[in-house]
Design an enzyme around this catalytic site. Structure first.
Site, short mmCIF file in Angstrom:
data_model
loop_
_atom_site.label_atom_id
_atom_site.label_comp_id
_atom_site.label_asym_id
_atom_site.label_seq_id
_atom_site.Cartn_x
_atom_site.Cartn_y
_atom_site.Cartn_z
N ASN A 10 0.86 -1.19 0.00
CA ASN A 10 0.00 0.00 0.00
C ASN A 10 0.89 1.23 0.00
OD1 ASN A 10 -1.75 2.11 0.45
ND2 ASN A 10 -2.51 1.36 2.43
N LYS A 12 0.08 4.25 -0.34
CA LYS A 12 -0.60 5.39 0.28
C LYS A 12 -0.41 6.64 -0.59
CE LYS A 12 -0.41 3.17 4.75
NZ LYS A 12 -0.34 3.32 6.23
N HIS A 96 -9.65 1.05 4.67
CA HIS A 96 -8.39 1.27 5.39
C HIS A 96 -8.66 2.16 6.60
CE1 HIS A 96 -4.34 2.46 6.38
NE2 HIS A 96 -3.95 1.40 5.71
N GLU A 98 -7.09 4.53 7.80
CA GLU A 98 -6.87 5.96 7.58
C GLU A 98 -8.11 6.62 6.96
OE1 GLU A 98 -2.16 5.01 7.24
OE2 GLU A 98 -3.31 5.32 5.40
N GLU A 166 -5.34 -4.87 10.39
CA GLU A 166 -4.31 -3.84 10.57
C GLU A 166 -4.60 -3.05 11.84
OE1 GLU A 166 -4.34 -1.63 6.69
OE2 GLU A 166 -2.46 -2.70 6.47
N GLY A 172 2.33 2.53 10.76
CA GLY A 172 3.23 3.69 10.66
C GLY A 172 3.97 4.03 11.93
N SER A 212 3.44 -1.92 10.34
CA SER A 212 4.89 -1.89 10.59
C SER A 212 5.60 -3.20 10.23
CB SER A 212 5.17 -1.52 12.06
OG SER A 212 4.75 -0.19 12.28
O1 LIG Z 1 -1.41 0.83 6.54
C1 LIG Z 1 -0.74 -0.16 6.29
C2 LIG Z 1 0.53 -0.48 7.05
O2 LIG Z 1 1.39 0.63 6.99
P1 LIG Z 1 2.88 0.48 7.62
O3 LIG Z 1 3.47 -0.80 7.04
O4 LIG Z 1 3.61 1.71 7.14
O5 LIG Z 1 2.71 0.41 9.11
N1 LIG Z 1 -1.10 -0.98 5.30
O6 LIG Z 1 -2.26 -0.74 4.59
#
Ligand SMILES: O=C(COP(=O)(O)O)NO
Length: 249
Positions: A10, A12, A96, A98, A166, A172, A212
């Protein structure tokens, strides 16, 4: 078990034309297991979908990071599932954290999006996960079950669904879930699918971990019986993404 390992990247909201070309050339040169062993899907921002689709190695596939909840039209700024199909983009990430936390996408809205994307022929990486507060209050399983139920209430065919667990507190942050923490929630999710959908769906649905993941921690996580792969953020932009793909071996 017969669940093919799945590694998603991903990207992003990152990248320029030059950076994307560099990432793709690194991926294209990567020495990775065959498609029989691992399914690899990379997800660039919308603006780089044609570039990625047109230059990525044929054994890797492409996902969008979102799509709209219904047929396109007067929805300024949205990208429809039909547009992704028209661009021959087979996968889409939906729900997601976010988008749930920053843009307020509810469980029901995510469920509707998953159902609509599947109905247009897209394959879906459906994201679930709890916040640190929810984990610390002991409501992790309740939260991810509710997120999954909102999808299950709207989706009957799970063939083209991959579930990504997740934990928000691991995204992150560098604070990756321990293998035991990941295995616990994955196993509970699989139990939920078994009890509420069917034993067949529980056995065949890939449940992947994100938060992560990197080249150093992926092997131990991949060794967990209910971890069927990863959805990688930051590390998917780096050459170590190839090492994470190799953890399928
Ligand atoms: O959101 C994430 C994970 O992000 P990281 O690997 O940067 O923690 N995947 O969709």
């Amino acid at each position: 078990m017969g669940r093919k390992f799945f590694v998603g990247g991903n990207w992003k909201c990152n990248g320029t034309n030059e950076e994307v070309k560099k990432i793709i050339s690194t991926l294209n040169a990567g020495d990775v297991p065959s498609q029989d062993v691992v399914e690899v899907v990379v997800s660039p921002p919308f603006v780089f979908l044609p570039l990625t689709k047109g230059s990525l190695r044929p054994d890797f596939h492409v996902a969008a990071q979102n799509c709209w909840v219904k047929k396109g039209g007067a929805y300024t700024g949205e990208i429809s599932a039909e547009m992704l199909v028209n661009l021959d983009i087979p996968w889409v990430i939906l729900g997601h954290s976010e988008r749930r936390l920053i843009l307020g996408e509810s469980n029901e809205f995510v469920g509707d999006k998953v159902a609509y994307a599947l109905s247009r022929g897209l394959k879906v990486i459906a994201c679930v996960g709890e916040t640190l507060e929810q984990r610390e209050s002991g409501s992790t399983l309740e939260v991810v079950a509710a997120q999954t139920k909102a999808i299950a209430d709207r989706v009957s065919d799970w063939t083209n669904v991959v579930v990504a667990y997740e934990p928000v507190w691991a995204i992150g942050t560098g604070k990756v879930a321990t293998p035991a923490q990941a295995q616990e929630v994955h196993a509970e999710l699989r139990k939920w699918l078994h009890a509420n959908i069917s034993p067949e769906v529980a056995a065949s649905t890939r449940i992947i971990y994100g938060g992560s993941v990197n080249g150093a921690n992926c092997k131990e996580l991949a060794a967990q019986p209910d971890v069927d792969g990863f959805l990688v953020g930051g590390a998917s932009l780096k050459p170590e993404f190839i090492d994470i793909i190799k953890s399928a071996e």
